[in-house]
Design a protein around this motif. Structure first.
Motif, PDB file in Angstrom:
ATOM      1  N   PHE B  89      35.180  39.421  46.113  1.00 58.26           N
ATOM      2  CA  PHE B  89      35.436  40.549  47.021  1.00 58.26           C
ATOM      3  C   PHE B  89      35.787  41.817  46.248  1.00 58.26           C
ATOM      4  O   PHE B  89      36.530  41.772  45.261  1.00 58.26           O
ATOM      5  N   PHE B  91      37.282  45.622  47.395  1.00 61.47           N
ATOM      6  CA  PHE B  91      37.794  46.328  48.567  1.00 61.47           C
ATOM      7  C   PHE B  91      37.852  47.829  48.320  1.00 61.47           C
ATOM      8  O   PHE B  91      37.882  48.297  47.181  1.00 61.47           O
ATOM      9  N   SER B  93      40.351  49.910  48.795  1.00 62.87           N
ATOM     10  CA  SER B  93      41.526  50.408  48.057  1.00 62.87           C
ATOM     11  C   SER B  93      41.907  49.471  46.908  1.00 62.87           C
ATOM     12  O   SER B  93      43.079  49.264  46.617  1.00 62.87           O
ATOM     13  N   HIS B  95      42.974  46.900  45.811  1.00 64.99           N
ATOM     14  CA  HIS B  95      43.765  45.695  46.026  1.00 64.99           C
ATOM     15  C   HIS B  95      44.025  44.914  44.747  1.00 64.99           C
ATOM     16  O   HIS B  95      43.747  43.731  44.656  1.00 64.99           O
ATOM     17  N   LEU B  96      44.583  45.605  43.763  1.00 63.64           N
ATOM     18  CA  LEU B  96      45.060  44.886  42.576  1.00 63.64           C
ATOM     19  C   LEU B  96      46.536  44.568  42.785  1.00 63.64           C
ATOM     20  O   LEU B  96      47.228  45.256  43.542  1.00 63.64           O
ATOM     21  N   LEU B  97      47.021  43.518  42.113  1.00 65.74           N
ATOM     22  CA  LEU B  97      48.454  43.227  42.187  1.00 65.74           C
ATOM     23  C   LEU B  97      49.180  44.214  41.288  1.00 65.74           C
ATOM     24  O   LEU B  97      48.928  44.251  40.080  1.00 65.74           O
ATOM     25  N   TYR B  99      52.172  44.452  40.077  1.00 69.08           N
ATOM     26  CA  TYR B  99      53.120  44.021  39.042  1.00 69.08           C
ATOM     27  C   TYR B  99      52.452  43.169  37.955  1.00 69.08           C
ATOM     28  O   TYR B  99      53.119  42.717  37.035  1.00 69.08           O
ATOM     29  N   LEU B 108      43.120  36.294  38.303  1.00 70.13           N
ATOM     30  CA  LEU B 108      43.678  35.800  39.570  1.00 70.13           C
ATOM     31  C   LEU B 108      42.875  34.669  40.227  1.00 70.13           C
ATOM     32  O   LEU B 108      43.450  33.641  40.591  1.00 70.13           O
ATOM     33  N   ARG B 156      37.378  41.174  38.405  1.00 67.76           N
ATOM     34  CA  ARG B 156      38.075  40.080  39.093  1.00 67.76           C
ATOM     35  C   ARG B 156      37.117  39.343  40.036  1.00 67.76           C
ATOM     36  O   ARG B 156      37.096  38.117  40.080  1.00 67.76           O
ATOM     37  N   ASP B 168      33.253  46.041  50.155  1.00 63.41           N
ATOM     38  CA  ASP B 168      33.547  46.736  51.407  1.00 63.41           C
ATOM     39  C   ASP B 168      33.960  48.175  51.099  1.00 63.41           C
ATOM     40  O   ASP B 168      35.069  48.412  50.630  1.00 63.41           O
TER      41      ASP B 168
END
Lengths: 404, 221
Positions: B89, B91, B93, B95-97, B99, B108, B156, B168
């Motif tokens: 996927f 996205f 925005s 959407h990385l973690l 921290y 991940l 990722r 998306d």
């Protein structure tokens, strides 16, 4: 297994990343666990002390005192036991290897040269030292002749030595007990104070015959006697036999209460543990409450965190995390935090109970039990209060989670 | 056999008392190696379609075969496994973690692999190299620009070597120059054999794909 470790590694990362949450949860758990640690250590300390005292009292011993429970309750200390009872017990209990009568007179003026003070005089037979497992460290115990001959001899406690003799060797010296000259023949080893604060070393022991005749003007009645049995394992049975034996000798009818009381090692333990139990209960209640508070703090902060981290949950779910993987991660975070909190709590408990020991007369004994109790409870808090937030995280719809 | 085969897919959401039919019967085939853009305005149902394609959701009715396997009625754990092994996927925005480091973010999807694999870290570093970020492995996402973050997200998405890459609105938050770079990266991945499905409302972006599928009011047009 690899996967489990992977997920727990994510828990560790999150514990480190969300520092404020970690701090508050850890701190509140630590407070609760420290209280629990103190309680366990204090309870263990109380029991240990009780067993120590019983070991000195003699686990094979009974103490029979004059006057029943009721008489005691109203403050009367009737003397009901006689030297005859002691003789009869000696004759009728085969396994009683020592039977020693005892009486005491309080507030008697004693003096040596110019030093004087008031103390309690105990009367006993020559078996006093043996029956209390209380060694005479200087001089010797009295002899049969001393008892039978009503001689004016005494063995004295360490405190008496300090009060009257200072550094002088007391053995062989004469002291005045209520103006009667008495020769010191022996000194008892130091025993310290009882849990009720009585100084055991503040005593003078003289032959019971001498005490009764010369201090009490008494020929028959004594206040207590002590028996030690060779068959320690049947002590409870012996106690019951003793009760029936004395009731028969005292001609008590079935409806009469006992006019004596039998103290056994078991009762001593009960009594001593009861002394510390009020404090233990208080701390116990405080500990449990604070653990619950810690649990609620954790649950709330975790719920908040789950809400804040919904995007993270969505990302992980999209990347292939199953519900149980998410559950495991959040539960892992909770348990890691509470475990560390528990360890900190244990250390806090250890330090503060040592401080408590300095302030108050308070027995503390640390063993693996206090440690294990703390650890298990911290896990319980972690799982118990972490489960619901973790479930909430796991059951989040990944589509909704990712859009937030 | 098509990679994705959707037959008369319907999706209804219950909003309060009302049932809202978002997808009204969509049939679509995506072949292996395609680069397809799904285009539609907001509210057209394109995001719902992407969620279904990505096994994040299941249809109310209809059939969805992914590599020949019917996935429309699989339990949650199975869907998770499919997402983990077969779908990547990307996205809008990123959407990385926040921290985790760049490298940890790329790794991940490997956390949830059922079986241990060797050489994962080397593969992650290789992917970072492919997107031109090999020297940023130890950085945190906040230290990267938007375009760089999206490239990390692409790495990722490719980590578990998926058959299907779903993007998306991948350029929705990027300026046009960075956007075209990202699209180029996706094209590169496609030319290496990965099937790419791009969801967008932007005609210019969609024009990069080899095939455009338009969706409007829950139906393909």
């Amino acid at each position: 297994m690899d996967k489990f470790l992977n997920i727990i590694s994510q828990s560790v990362v999150a514990v480190r990343a969300f520092k404020l949450r970690t701090f508050f949860c850890m701190f509140s758990v630590a407070l609760g666990i420290s209280a629990i640690t103190i309680i366990v250590a204090a309870t263990e300390g109380a029991y240990k002390k009780a067993y120590d005292i019983v070991a000195r009292f003699g686990p094979d011993s009974l103490l029979v005192t004059s006057g029943g429970e009721e008489a005691r309750a109203v403050g009367r200390f009737d003397k009901t036991l006689t030297l005859g009872d002691v003789e009869a017990v000696k004759q009728n209990f085969d396994t009683a290897y020592v039977v020693v009568p005892m009486s005491a007179v309080r507030n008697i003026n004693v003096s040596y040269r110019d030093k004087k003070y008031q103390t309690t005089i105990y009367g006993s037979t020559n078996d006093y030292s043996r029956v209390w497992t209380w060694p005479v460290i200087q001089g010797s115990d009295f002899t049969d002749e001393d008892v039978n001959g009503l001689r004016n001899v005494a063995i004295i406690g360490k405190y008496v030595v300090e009060q009257l003799f200072g550094n002088e060797d007391p053995v062989g010296k004469y002291i005045l007990v209520k103006n009667i000259p008495v020769q010191v023949v022996g000194v008892l080893s130091e025993r310290g104070t009882t849990p009720t604060g009585a100084n055991l070393d503040d005593r003078i022991v003289i032959p019971i015959t001498t005490l009764m005749r010369k201090l009490q003007n008494e020929t028959t009645y004594i206040s207590t006697f002590r028996i030690r049995f060779t068959d320690q394992e049947r002590l409870e049975q012996r106690q019951e036999e003793m009760k029936q034996f004395l009731r028969a000798r005292h001609n008590l009818r079935a409806s009469d209460p006992d006019d004596f009381r039998i103290v056994s090692p078991k009762e001593i333990i009960k009594f001593l543990v009861a002394l510390t139990s009020s404090l233990t209960i208080f701390l116990g209640v405080a500990g449990v409450i604070s653990l619950f508070v810690a649990g609620f703090v954790l649950a709330n902060l975790f719920l908040l965190s789950v809400k804040e981290r919904s995007k993270e949950i969505g990302i992980r779910r999209a990347a292939g995390a199953k519900k149980r993987d998410i559950l495991m991660q959040f539960l892992g975070e909770a348990v890691i935090i509470t475990t560390i909190g528990g360890l900190i709590g244990f250390i806090m408990g250890y330090v503060s109970s040592n401080l408590l020991k300095l302030i108050a007369e308070f027995e503390i004994y640390f063993s693996w039990k206090a440690f294990a109790a703390g650890l298990l409870l911290s896990w319980a808090v972690g799982v118990g209060f972490g489960l619901q937030p973790a479930r909430k995280a796991a059951n989040m719809n990944p589509i909704d989670a990712i859009r937030k | 056999m098509s990679l994705c085969e959707l037959t008369d897919i319907k999706k209804t959401y219950k909003i309060g008392e009302d049932n809202v039919e978002v997808l009204k019967g969509i049939s679509l085939k995506i072949e292996k190696g395609e680069f397809v853009a799904i285009m539609g305005t907001s509210g057209s149902g394109k995001t719902t379609l992407m969620n279904l394609l990505g096994c994040l959701d299941v249809p109310t009715s209809g059939s969805y075969k992914l590599s020949g396997t019917e996935v429309s009625s699989l339990p949650d754990d199975e869907l998770s496994r499919i997402r983990n092994e077969h779908i990547g996927f990307i996205f809008q925005s990123f959407h990385l973690l926040p921290y985790a480091t760049v490298l940890e973010n790329v790794l991940l999807p490997t956390l949830y692999l059922e079986h241990h694999q060797d050489g994962l870290k080397a593969r992650a570093l290789h992917l970072l190299e492919l997107v031109g970020l090999q020297d940023r492995a130890k950085f945190k996402p906040s230290q990267l620009s938007g375009g760089q973050q999206q490239r990390v997200a692409i790495a990722r998405a490719l980590m578990n070597d998926p058959e299907l890459l779903l993007a998306d609105e991948p350029t929705g938050q990027l300026d046009s120059r960075t956007a075209s770079e990202i699209i180029k990266t996706l094209s590169d991945m496609n030319s290496k054999g990965t099937t790419v499905v791009l969801i967008t409302h932007d005609e210019n972006i969609a024009s990069n794909a080899k095939r455009i599928v338009k969706i409007s009011d829950g139906l393909l047009v």
